[in-house]
Design a protein around this motif. Structure first.
Motif, PDB file in Angstrom:
ATOM      1  N   GLY A  58       0.802  -1.213   0.000  1.00 14.70           N
ATOM      2  CA  GLY A  58       0.000   0.000   0.000  1.00 14.70           C
ATOM      3  C   GLY A  58       0.839   1.269   0.000  1.00 14.70           C
ATOM      4  O   GLY A  58       2.058   1.239   0.194  1.00 14.70           O
ATOM      5  N   LYS A  59       0.158   2.384  -0.162  1.00 11.02           N
ATOM      6  CA  LYS A  59       0.849   3.673  -0.139  1.00 11.02           C
ATOM      7  C   LYS A  59       1.426   3.982   1.226  1.00 11.02           C
ATOM      8  O   LYS A  59       2.357   4.785   1.349  1.00 11.02           O
ATOM      9  CB  LYS A  59      -0.119   4.785  -0.573  1.00 11.02           C
ATOM     10  N   ASP A  60       0.873   3.336   2.268  1.00 12.57           N
ATOM     11  CA  ASP A  60       1.393   3.523   3.616  1.00 12.57           C
ATOM     12  C   ASP A  60       2.562   2.589   3.925  1.00 12.57           C
ATOM     13  O   ASP A  60       3.083   2.585   5.040  1.00 12.57           O
ATOM     14  CB  ASP A  60       0.281   3.312   4.642  1.00 12.57           C
ATOM     15  N   GLY A  61       2.971   1.796   2.942  1.00 14.11           N
ATOM     16  CA  GLY A  61       4.088   0.873   3.125  1.00 14.11           C
ATOM     17  C   GLY A  61       3.700  -0.500   3.622  1.00 14.11           C
ATOM     18  O   GLY A  61       4.540  -1.407   3.666  1.00 14.11           O
ATOM     19  N   GLY A  62       2.442  -0.684   4.004  1.00 18.83           N
ATOM     20  CA  GLY A  62       2.005  -1.967   4.522  1.00 18.83           C
ATOM     21  C   GLY A  62       1.581  -2.927   3.426  1.00 18.83           C
ATOM     22  O   GLY A  62       1.150  -2.520   2.346  1.00 18.83           O
ATOM     23  N   LEU A  63       1.718  -4.223   3.706  1.00 23.79           N
ATOM     24  CA  LEU A  63       1.229  -5.255   2.804  1.00 23.79           C
ATOM     25  C   LEU A  63      -0.186  -5.652   3.212  1.00 23.79           C
ATOM     26  O   LEU A  63      -0.485  -5.794   4.393  1.00 23.79           O
ATOM     27  CB  LEU A  63       2.142  -6.484   2.847  1.00 23.79           C
ATOM     28  N   ARG A  64      -1.047  -5.858   2.220  1.00 24.68           N
ATOM     29  CA  ARG A  64      -2.407  -6.328   2.461  1.00 24.68           C
ATOM     30  C   ARG A  64      -2.712  -7.480   1.522  1.00 24.68           C
ATOM     31  O   ARG A  64      -2.238  -7.517   0.386  1.00 24.68           O
ATOM     32  CB  ARG A  64      -3.416  -5.193   2.253  1.00 24.68           C
ATOM     33  N   GLY A  65      -3.534  -8.408   2.007  1.00 26.24           N
ATOM     34  CA  GLY A  65      -3.907  -9.554   1.212  1.00 26.24           C
ATOM     35  C   GLY A  65      -5.359  -9.496   0.797  1.00 26.24           C
ATOM     36  O   GLY A  65      -6.233  -9.078   1.565  1.00 26.24           O
ATOM     37  N   PHE A  66      -5.631  -9.934  -0.446  1.00 26.18           N
ATOM     38  CA  PHE A  66      -6.985  -9.958  -0.980  1.00 26.18           C
ATOM     39  C   PHE A  66      -7.182 -11.181  -1.858  1.00 26.18           C
ATOM     40  O   PHE A  66      -6.222 -11.732  -2.407  1.00 26.18           O
ATOM     41  CB  PHE A  66      -7.263  -8.701  -1.841  1.00 26.18           C
ATOM     42  N   HIS A  67      -8.440 -11.585  -2.008  1.00 22.63           N
ATOM     43  CA  HIS A  67      -8.780 -12.503  -3.080  1.00 22.63           C
ATOM     44  C   HIS A  67      -8.641 -11.743  -4.398  1.00 22.63           C
ATOM     45  O   HIS A  67      -9.062 -10.583  -4.509  1.00 22.63           O
ATOM     46  CB  HIS A  67     -10.209 -13.010  -2.919  1.00 22.63           C
ATOM     47  N   ASN A  68      -8.081 -12.414  -5.377  1.00 22.14           N
ATOM     48  CA  ASN A  68      -7.852 -11.783  -6.676  1.00 22.14           C
ATOM     49  C   ASN A  68      -9.126 -11.842  -7.522  1.00 22.14           C
ATOM     50  O   ASN A  68      -9.187 -12.502  -8.554  1.00 22.14           O
ATOM     51  CB  ASN A  68      -6.688 -12.492  -7.375  1.00 22.14           C
ATOM     52  N   VAL A  69     -10.158 -11.133  -7.057  1.00 20.67           N
ATOM     53  CA  VAL A  69     -11.445 -11.168  -7.737  1.00 20.67           C
ATOM     54  C   VAL A  69     -12.179  -9.851  -7.533  1.00 20.67           C
ATOM     55  O   VAL A  69     -12.265  -9.332  -6.426  1.00 20.67           O
ATOM     56  CB  VAL A  69     -12.303 -12.363  -7.238  1.00 20.67           C
ATOM     57  N   CYS A  70     -12.687  -9.309  -8.612  1.00 22.90           N
ATOM     58  CA  CYS A  70     -13.473  -8.078  -8.561  1.00 22.90           C
ATOM     59  C   CYS A  70     -14.861  -8.381  -8.028  1.00 22.90           C
ATOM     60  O   CYS A  70     -15.438  -9.448  -8.294  1.00 22.90           O
ATOM     61  CB  CYS A  70     -13.553  -7.477  -9.965  1.00 22.90           C
ATOM     62  N   ARG A  71     -15.429  -7.434  -7.285  1.00 21.17           N
ATOM     63  CA  ARG A  71     -16.740  -7.614  -6.689  1.00 21.17           C
ATOM     64  C   ARG A  71     -17.892  -7.438  -7.701  1.00 21.17           C
ATOM     65  O   ARG A  71     -19.038  -7.712  -7.363  1.00 21.17           O
ATOM     66  CB  ARG A  71     -16.922  -6.618  -5.540  1.00 21.17           C
ATOM     67  N   HIS A  72     -17.593  -7.042  -8.910  1.00 19.87           N
ATOM     68  CA  HIS A  72     -18.640  -6.819  -9.909  1.00 19.87           C
ATOM     69  C   HIS A  72     -19.102  -8.153 -10.497  1.00 19.87           C
ATOM     70  O   HIS A  72     -20.158  -8.661 -10.148  1.00 19.87           O
ATOM     71  CB  HIS A  72     -18.104  -5.881 -11.003  1.00 19.87           C
ATOM     72  N   ARG A  73     -18.282  -8.763 -11.361  1.00 16.95           N
ATOM     73  CA  ARG A  73     -18.635 -10.040 -11.974  1.00 16.95           C
ATOM     74  C   ARG A  73     -17.434 -10.976 -12.035  1.00 16.95           C
ATOM     75  O   ARG A  73     -17.208 -11.697 -12.993  1.00 16.95           O
ATOM     76  CB  ARG A  73     -19.235  -9.832 -13.366  1.00 16.95           C
ATOM     77  N   ALA A  74     -16.637 -10.934 -10.935  1.00 13.00           N
ATOM     78  CA  ALA A  74     -15.585 -11.931 -10.694  1.00 13.00           C
ATOM     79  C   ALA A  74     -14.418 -11.853 -11.668  1.00 13.00           C
ATOM     80  O   ALA A  74     -13.716 -12.846 -11.870  1.00 13.00           O
ATOM     81  CB  ALA A  74     -16.167 -13.350 -10.684  1.00 13.00           C
ATOM     82  N   GLY A  75     -14.176 -10.684 -12.241  1.00 15.98           N
ATOM     83  CA  GLY A  75     -12.990 -10.544 -13.079  1.00 15.98           C
ATOM     84  C   GLY A  75     -11.723 -10.541 -12.243  1.00 15.98           C
ATOM     85  O   GLY A  75     -11.743 -10.258 -11.044  1.00 15.98           O
ATOM     86  N   PRO A  76     -10.562 -10.839 -12.854  1.00 13.77           N
ATOM     87  CA  PRO A  76      -9.290 -10.806 -12.121  1.00 13.77           C
ATOM     88  C   PRO A  76      -8.772  -9.383 -11.992  1.00 13.77           C
ATOM     89  O   PRO A  76      -8.921  -8.552 -12.895  1.00 13.77           O
ATOM     90  CB  PRO A  76      -8.363 -11.640 -13.009  1.00 13.77           C
ATOM     91  N   LEU A  77      -8.150  -9.119 -10.866  1.00 14.41           N
ATOM     92  CA  LEU A  77      -7.515  -7.816 -10.647  1.00 14.41           C
ATOM     93  C   LEU A  77      -6.124  -7.786 -11.250  1.00 14.41           C
ATOM     94  O   LEU A  77      -5.693  -6.766 -11.794  1.00 14.41           O
ATOM     95  CB  LEU A  77      -7.449  -7.519  -9.151  1.00 14.41           C
ATOM     96  N   VAL A  78      -5.391  -8.897 -11.110  1.00 18.38           N
ATOM     97  CA  VAL A  78      -4.043  -8.999 -11.661  1.00 18.38           C
ATOM     98  C   VAL A  78      -3.916 -10.368 -12.320  1.00 18.38           C
ATOM     99  O   VAL A  78      -4.652 -11.303 -12.008  1.00 18.38           O
ATOM    100  CB  VAL A  78      -2.962  -8.828 -10.581  1.00 18.38           C
ATOM    101  N   GLU A  79      -2.970 -10.474 -13.234  1.00 19.73           N
ATOM    102  CA  GLU A  79      -2.672 -11.740 -13.880  1.00 19.73           C
ATOM    103  C   GLU A  79      -1.169 -11.949 -13.855  1.00 19.73           C
ATOM    104  O   GLU A  79      -0.398 -11.013 -14.044  1.00 19.73           O
ATOM    105  CB  GLU A  79      -3.207 -11.769 -15.300  1.00 19.73           C
ATOM    106  N   GLY A  80      -0.760 -13.193 -13.626  1.00 19.62           N
ATOM    107  CA  GLY A  80       0.656 -13.492 -13.500  1.00 19.62           C
ATOM    108  C   GLY A  80       1.046 -13.671 -12.047  1.00 19.62           C
ATOM    109  O   GLY A  80       0.201 -13.676 -11.139  1.00 19.62           O
ATOM    110  N   ALA A  81       2.358 -13.838 -11.822  1.00 23.15           N
ATOM    111  CA  ALA A  81       2.869 -14.117 -10.489  1.00 23.15           C
ATOM    112  C   ALA A  81       3.262 -12.861  -9.723  1.00 23.15           C
ATOM    113  O   ALA A  81       3.253 -12.859  -8.489  1.00 23.15           O
ATOM    114  CB  ALA A  81       4.081 -15.060 -10.579  1.00 23.15           C
TER     115      ALA A  81
END
Length: 331
Positions: A58-81
């Motif tokens: 994050g912009k504050d320097g912290g790491l955050r974890g999320f499911h890689n899924v958009c809340r709209h219709r389940a599209g991916p936020l990122v692709e790759g490793a």
């Protein structure tokens, strides 16, 4: 004498579904090293037992974890490793934009809709914590803290004065066997003389295997200074932390669907990838040898003649512990 798990649990879609939820849906899962995401916007992602997971700085320097899924219709936020986003996460499907702390910033082009509240449509969060630079996430909203989960490994590393170097190189291998076949192979040394002739020459006579909490520990002193002699810790449910004489390797054993396994290797060495030649040569040889025998075992488990076998108290205490944990899932 303990009997093995039944053959039907290896490669069965229903067994995979239960393990996906009851093992990987509840445990702490290794996602990456914090040095892989050093700057705001840097992210690391992985698919583990069908769970699509990511962490972002994050912009504050912290790491955050999320499911890689958009809340709209389940599209991916990122692709790759791994990669980098400039200040926000953008869905690859319809372009919804999220802040790096997971809030919905803009439902691009969505238009007016009764009851639509962006505050209720932030990214699905994951619990995230780090130990010695290794970042873990958990899908479970509650459960023991990471510090408790890794306590046996932390105690062992501290007692031996061992450290985890910086990331140097990644490799991935695919195997045609159930993840449990490969994990069980890792958890015992009984097979080494028959399967690994070079490694047999490298290991000392004082090879030991024991269980401590969530950890199975294997240890050997090198009788020839070989690159593979050292200390191996296997942390439930699927993570090996291998510490050698001149570096370390993190090995994530990932169910890649019923009857398939993906091995994610992270080699760590402070002097960089150019110093890994011996370790990579040994790793490639051992992985090929293990893959060959594990895939042959999977074929026999699926063939129908074999149902259950027996475990050696002398050599297979780690396998017995692992299978007892898995058996609880399938009661």
């Amino acid at each position: 004498m303990q009997r093995t798990l039944p053959a039907r649990l290896y490669g069965d879609p229903d067994a995979y579904a239960r393990e996906r939820q009851s093992v990987f849906g509840r445990a702490w899962l290794f996602l990456g090293h914090e040095a892989e995401a050093p700057e705001p916007g840097d992210w690391v992602a992985a698919e583990i037992a069908g769970h699509r997971l990511m962490m972002v700085r994050g912009k504050d320097g912290g790491l955050r974890g999320f499911h890689n899924v958009c809340r709209h219709r389940a599209g991916p936020l990122v692709e790759g490793a791994s990669g980098r986003c400039e200040g926000e996460l953008v869905c690859r499907y319809h372009g919804w934009r999220y802040t790096l702390d997971g809030r919905l910033r803009s439902a691009v082009g969505f238009g007016p809709a009764e009851g639509f509240d962006p505050r209720e449509l932030g990214l699905f969060p994951l619990r995230l914590d780090a130990w010695r630079g290794l970042v873990f996430v958990s899908l479970a909203e509650d459960g023991p803290p990471l510090s408790e989960h890794v306590s046996s490994l932390e105690r062992l590393m501290s007692e031996r004065g061992l450290s985890i170097p910086r990331p140097a190189l990644k490799r991935t291998h695919s195997l045609a066997c159930d993840w449990k076949v490969y994990a069980e192979n890792y958890l015992e040394s009984y097979h080494i003389p028959a399967v690994h002739p070079v490694l047999t020459q490298e290991l000392g006579a004082d090879y030991r295997v024991w269980v401590d909490g969530e950890l199975v520990i294997q240890e050997s002193a090198a009788n020839s200074g070989g690159p593979q002699a050292g200390l191996w810790g296997w942390l439930w449910p699927n993570l090996a932390v291998n510490v050698y004489r001149d570096g370390a390797m993190i090995e994530r054993m990932v169910p890649d669907g019923p009857g398939r396994t993906r091995l994610d290797y992270l080699f760590l060495r402070d002097d960089g990838p150019d110093a890994l030649a011996d370790a990579l040569e040994a790793s490639d040889r051992l992985t090929a040898e293990d893959a060959s025998i594990c895939e042959a075992v999977q074929k026999n488990l699926s063939a129908g003649a074999y149902d259950t076998g027996v475990l050696s108290p002398t050599h297979e205490a780690g396998v017995a512990w692992f299978q007892s944990r898995i058996a609880e899932v399938h009661r």
